[in-house]
Enzyme design. Structure first.
Site, PDB file in Angstrom:
ATOM      1  N   CYS A  93      -3.072   6.545   7.713  1.00 52.51           N
ATOM      2  CA  CYS A  93      -2.423   5.591   6.813  1.00 52.51           C
ATOM      3  C   CYS A  93      -1.214   5.063   7.572  1.00 52.51           C
ATOM      4  CB  CYS A  93      -1.981   6.315   5.538  1.00 52.51           C
ATOM      5  SG  CYS A  93      -1.005   5.307   4.424  1.00 52.51           S
ATOM      6  N   ASN A  94      -1.204   3.764   7.804  1.00 52.12           N
ATOM      7  CA  ASN A  94      -0.095   3.182   8.570  1.00 52.12           C
ATOM      8  C   ASN A  94       1.228   3.338   7.835  1.00 52.12           C
ATOM      9  OD1 ASN A  94      -1.373   1.319  10.935  1.00 52.12           O
ATOM     10  ND2 ASN A  94      -2.748   1.449   9.196  1.00 52.12           N
TER      11      ASN A  94
ATOM     12  N   HIS B  19      -6.982   0.148   4.955  1.00 52.38           N
ATOM     13  CA  HIS B  19      -7.854  -0.484   3.967  1.00 52.38           C
ATOM     14  C   HIS B  19      -8.406  -1.822   4.486  1.00 52.38           C
ATOM     15  CE1 HIS B  19      -6.013   2.324   1.153  1.00 52.38           C
ATOM     16  NE2 HIS B  19      -6.804   1.896   0.192  1.00 52.38           N
TER      17      HIS B  19
ATOM     18  N   TYR C 111       0.834   3.287  -1.549  1.00 57.00           N
ATOM     19  CA  TYR C 111       2.097   3.753  -0.955  1.00 57.00           C
ATOM     20  C   TYR C 111       2.955   2.566  -0.499  1.00 57.00           C
ATOM     21  CZ  TYR C 111       0.640   8.715  -0.220  1.00 57.00           C
ATOM     22  OH  TYR C 111       0.271  10.029  -0.354  1.00 57.00           O
TER      23      TYR C 111
ATOM     24  N   CYS D 125      -3.261  -1.615   8.401  1.00 58.96           N
ATOM     25  CA  CYS D 125      -3.476  -0.843   7.176  1.00 58.96           C
ATOM     26  C   CYS D 125      -4.940  -0.436   7.193  1.00 58.96           C
ATOM     27  CB  CYS D 125      -3.166  -1.701   5.944  1.00 58.96           C
ATOM     28  SG  CYS D 125      -3.648  -0.877   4.399  1.00 58.96           S
TER      29      CYS D 125
ATOM     30  N   ASP E 206      -4.893   9.939   3.864  1.00 63.81           N
ATOM     31  CA  ASP E 206      -4.514   8.551   3.552  1.00 63.81           C
ATOM     32  C   ASP E 206      -4.040   8.495   2.099  1.00 63.81           C
ATOM     33  OD1 ASP E 206      -4.371   5.650   3.864  1.00 63.81           O
ATOM     34  OD2 ASP E 206      -6.158   5.528   2.627  1.00 63.81           O
ATOM     35  N   SER E 207      -3.428   7.388   1.748  1.00 62.33           N
ATOM     36  CA  SER E 207      -3.006   7.209   0.360  1.00 62.33           C
ATOM     37  C   SER E 207      -4.209   7.067  -0.570  1.00 62.33           C
ATOM     38  CB  SER E 207      -2.121   5.972   0.242  1.00 62.33           C
ATOM     39  OG  SER E 207      -2.873   4.821   0.590  1.00 62.33           O
TER      40      SER E 207
ATOM     41  N   GLU F 221      -9.134  -1.518  -3.236  1.00 64.12           N
ATOM     42  CA  GLU F 221      -9.342  -0.384  -4.149  1.00 64.12           C
ATOM     43  C   GLU F 221     -10.049  -0.880  -5.426  1.00 64.12           C
ATOM     44  OE1 GLU F 221      -8.279   3.166  -4.007  1.00 64.12           O
ATOM     45  OE2 GLU F 221      -7.678   2.994  -1.918  1.00 64.12           O
TER      46      GLU F 221
HETATM   47  N1  DGL Z   1      -4.095   2.530   3.816  1.00 62.91           N
HETATM   48  C1  DGL Z   1      -2.693   2.537   3.883  1.00 62.91           C
HETATM   49  C2  DGL Z   1      -2.181   2.055   5.226  1.00 62.91           C
HETATM   50  O1  DGL Z   1      -2.865   2.202   6.221  1.00 62.91           O
HETATM   51  C3  DGL Z   1      -1.880   1.872   2.823  1.00 62.91           C
HETATM   52  C4  DGL Z   1      -2.355   1.612   1.488  1.00 62.91           C
HETATM   53  C5  DGL Z   1      -1.257   1.799   0.460  1.00 62.91           C
HETATM   54  O2  DGL Z   1      -0.430   0.892   0.261  1.00 62.91           O
HETATM   55  O3  DGL Z   1      -1.262   2.874  -0.114  1.00 62.91           O
HETATM   56  O4  DGL Z   1      -1.086   1.576   5.323  1.00 62.91           O
END
Ligand code: DGL
Length: 291
Positions: A75-76, A204, A44, A202, A12-13, A154
């Site tokens: 990570c989507n 998160h 990301y 996402c 993941d990011s 975060e």
């Molecule tokens: N957790 C990431 C997702 O599922 C994105 C977070 C990011 O923007 O890095 O998209």
């Protein structure tokens, strides 16, 4: 029946993918996990597709060199930008979170109107709309960019003052008047369309599920990809004869691009629900040489 004790690579990011890693560890208790959080380059979701694609190739190559048996892009955003390319590049199978998230939405919706809360890049890519409409072309999909939630999560995790037993037992963790106001304002575009299901697009966002549910109101179900991708992974490994031996005690390892290893270990323990052990540092120079 053959078995395979190599680890499952999860990426993941940042910390959000640990929501997926936790579901995988719970459902597949003999599998070892090798998790990479590219925290130094998180978020990301506000970057360009090209940039995120290059990150996917770098982290993917790093995982491939650790001899993982499968890669899960938890990570989507990275899935939207780079899943296809990763699948074309690496010899091991690569799976992403968007199709499982779309499947969860399809199984939930009755009104056939689905909202997708995701990062800007994921919404802009249209990947969820395509995945959902591949299952049912009659479903209307409403994307709602919410990259601000990534920074919120975060940031709250970095502050490190939350009660992990509440999160692990499914209770709200990041809940305050300020959080509720931000969530209310951000999800406002999802209201008034007859949406009965919202996908947390996402990894998160499960950490904000309480305020998101409260803002959407009763009658709207909130789904995410964690359980669904775990089922997909279990079935894939079983069919390929690549599940770990049933007497294996798994060894989970964690790595991050953040130099703040202690911060990662502390926030990671909060989400994963167990001690992460010694977290390995991967420098960006090391990654940039790979991709
Ligand atoms: N957790 C990431 C997702 O599922 C994105 C977070 C990011 O923007 O890095 O998209």
């Amino acid at each position: 029946m053959s078995t395979d004790n190599r680890p499952i690579g999860i990426f993941d990011s940042g910390l959000g993918g640990l929501t997926v890693a936790r579901a995988v560890a719970a459902a597949l208790p003999h599998e070892s996990i090798l998790y990479v959080g590219d925290t130094q380059r998180c978020p990301y979701g506000t970057r360009s597709e090209d940039e995120v694609r290059s990150f996917v190739l770098q982290v993917g190559e790093w995982l491939a060199r650790q001899d993982v048996k499968v890669m899960v892009i938890a990570c989507n955003t990275a899935t939207a930008a780079g899943l296809a390319l990763a699948q074309q590049t690496f010899d091991v199978p690569v799976i992403g979170v968007i199709v499982p998230g779309a499947r969860a939405a399809i199984h939930s919706t009755r009104s056939r109107k689905v909202g997708v809360l995701a990062t800007e890049l994921t919404v802009r890519s249209g990947a969820y709309t395509r995945a959902i409409q591949d299952f049912d072309a009659g479903v209307e999909v409403y994307g709602c960019p919410a990259s601000c939630f990534v920074e919120l999560v975060e940031g709250e995790l970095a502050a490190g003052q939350h009660d992990s037993t509440r999160w692990l037992s499914g209770a709200d963790v990041f809940d305050s008047p300020e959080v509720r106001e931000l969530v209310d304002t951000t999800i406002a575009p999802l209201k008034g369309h007859g949406i009965d299901t919202v996908v947390l697009g996402c990894t998160h966002f499960p950490l904000l599920v309480g305020p998101i549910r409260a803002a959407l109101g009763t009658g709207v179900r909130v789904v995410s990809s964690a359980e669904e991708i775990t089922r997909e992974l279990a079935e894939m490994l079983e069919r390929r004869g690549e599940l770990a031996d049933a007497d294996v005690v798994p060894a989970h390892h964690f790595a991050t691009t953040s130099p703040n290893l202690e911060g990662f270990a502390c926030a990671g323990r909060f989400i994963f629900g167990r001690d992460l052990g010694e977290v390995r540092h991967i420098t960006l120079e090391e990654l940039e040489h790979l991709g």
